[in-house]
Design an enzyme around this catalytic site. Structure first.
Site, short mmCIF file in Angstrom:
data_model
loop_
_atom_site.label_atom_id
_atom_site.label_comp_id
_atom_site.label_asym_id
_atom_site.label_seq_id
_atom_site.Cartn_x
_atom_site.Cartn_y
_atom_site.Cartn_z
N PHE A 157 0.85 -1.20 0.00
CA PHE A 157 0.00 0.00 0.00
C PHE A 157 0.88 1.25 0.00
O PHE A 157 0.78 2.11 0.86
CB PHE A 157 -0.96 -0.03 1.20
N THR A 196 3.80 -4.39 -4.44
CA THR A 196 4.96 -4.35 -3.55
C THR A 196 6.18 -3.99 -4.40
O THR A 196 6.07 -3.78 -5.61
CB THR A 196 5.19 -5.70 -2.84
N LYS A 216 7.44 -5.27 -11.97
CA LYS A 216 8.15 -5.78 -13.15
C LYS A 216 8.81 -7.15 -12.91
O LYS A 216 8.99 -7.92 -13.85
CB LYS A 216 9.24 -4.79 -13.58
N VAL A 225 5.08 -1.61 -17.92
CA VAL A 225 5.84 -0.93 -18.98
C VAL A 225 5.14 0.40 -19.27
O VAL A 225 3.94 0.42 -19.57
CB VAL A 225 5.88 -1.78 -20.28
N LYS A 229 11.78 -4.29 -18.76
CA LYS A 229 10.61 -3.96 -19.59
C LYS A 229 10.71 -4.59 -20.98
O LYS A 229 9.70 -5.07 -21.53
CB LYS A 229 10.47 -2.44 -19.67
#
Ligand SMILES: NC(=O)c1ccc[n+]([C@@H]2O[C@H](COP(=O)([O-])OP(=O)(O)OC[C@H]3O[C@@H](n4cnc5c(N)ncnc54)[C@H](OP(=O)(O)O)[C@@H]3O)[C@@H](O)[C@H]2O)c1
Length: 342
Positions: free
Chosen positions: A8, A96, A125, A152, A224
């Site tokens: 959060f 997270t 990612k 991305v 990415k």
């Protein structure tokens, strides 16, 4: 739709603001009626109530520096694995921190939620760069959706553009500016700053971390590019197999010489089809000033997509930010509410 927040921080709170601000519009225009049943954060605390938590109240508690665990009806001390195992929820939002080497603990959070029959949206990612194929299969096997627009270019809708709007096109290559920090540094260097001064300005502005390696050595762009290779091109790329160079070796003299030659350095993440193979790379490239990516300065991101139907299509927009990345999760939630395939 009953939502479970795991993590959060900045992005989750950005989404929360949008959910509260747009609640009526989301319901009326998009059929997205939401309630939050669980929130878990490693330091900010946890709360669970299957009848629904008051998100505005929890946002106010976090803004006041109070622990979410103090929430009167449902504050608890569950950690993320416990919350994901026990909570009744339809969709988990995984936000997270990113660990690009292991993908953990986020990957296990996602595995558990998908296996329990929750749809998942994430901006993280790590799990996508390392385990996208496995997670897509797990989602399909459990008949739920797994979306990750924000991994991305944040909320700039690159993945949606490809999945939805360009669905009838064959894509042969994608190349783009996938890291705002390095693009900002290169833009400042073109204005006459040296690398160290430009980096320290990027740090002062909050674009670059105190340890900037993930950005300046190209690792963030590499993650990415790997995600694009595996999800758009259906490859099985690993970040370790992809050539990756950052911007730390570029000198002011090189930048000046490029300018005199009608060119500009950009840190380009690239993925392309080469016969049956899919290849990828990250590194500085000299771009002609006439190329659309050359005109993208500052912390902005951009991607040029080479298609068989439209030629080149370029999308330009933010690649980070609280509201901008929160929006990517909102976009995914709307798709999940509409039942779009993952
Ligand atoms: N910010 C952006 O512009 C942006 C753009 C694209 C993608 N992303 C990605 O989106 C994700 C979230 O970014 P962010 O900016 O919101 O980061 P952030 O502000 O650091 O938030 C991450 C939150 O997750 C919590 N957390 C970490 N490990 C946890 C665990 N094991 N269990 C429960 N909670 C845990 C952190 O707790 P504490 O801090 O309280 O310890 C923190 O509140 C990251 O993966 C990031 O790479 C961010």
């Amino acid at each position: 739709m009953r939502l479970l927040f795991v993590g959060f921080g900045t992005v989750a709170q950005g989404l929360s603001e949008l959910l509260i601000e747009k609640q009526d519009e989301l319901s009326e225009k998009h059929g997205l009626d939401w309630e939050v049943t669980g929130i878990v954060d490693i330091l900010k605390g946890s709360a669970y109530d299957p009848k629904g938590l008051d998100l505005e109240r929890i946002m106010a508690m976090v803004a006041d520096g109070r622990s979410i665990s103090e929430y009167p009806e449902g504050g608890c001390d569950w950690d993320a694995p416990t919350m994901i195992e026990r909570a009744e929820a339809d969709t988990m939002l995984e936000a997270t921190y990113t660990d690009i080497k292991t993908g953990q603990p986020a990957t296990d959070h996602i595995r558990t939620a998908l296996a329990r029959g929750m749809s998942v949206t994430t901006t993280n990612k790590g799990p996508l760069a390392l385990f996208s194929n496995e997670l897509e299969e797990l989602a399909a096997a459990n008949g739920v959706q797994f979306l990750y627009e924000g991994t991305v270019m944040a909320g700039t809708p690159l993945l949606n553009l490809i999945r939805e709007t360009l669905a009838g096109s064959a894509i042969s290559e994608m190349q783009g500016i996938l890291n705002g920090t390095t693009n900002y540094i290169l833009t400042q260097m073109e204005g006459g700053m040296d690398y160290s001064a430009a980096l320290s300005q990027a740090q002062d502005l909050g674009y670059a971390e105190a340890v900037p390696d993930a950005d300046v050595l190209g690792w963030d762009a590499l993650a990415k590019v790997t995600i694009l290779g595996n999800t758009v091109f259906g490859a099985s790329l690993s970040p370790d197999d992809t050539p990756c160079t950052g911007i730390t070796e570029i000198t002011p003299a090189q930048i000046e010489a490029a300018g005199a030659d009608g060119k500009r350095y950009k840190l380009i993440g690239r993925v392309w089809r080469d016969g049956d193979q899919v290849r990828a790379s990250v590194g500085p490239r000299l771009m002609d000033l006439s190329h659309p990516l050359s005109g993208v300065g500052g912390a902005t991101n951009a991607m040029t997509i080479s298609t068989d139907t439209l030629g080149e299509v370029t999308i330009v927009g933010p690649g980070a930010g609280r509201r901008e990345t929160g929006f990517s999760l909102l976009c995914d939630l709307i798709h999940i509410a509409k039942g779009s395939p993952s």
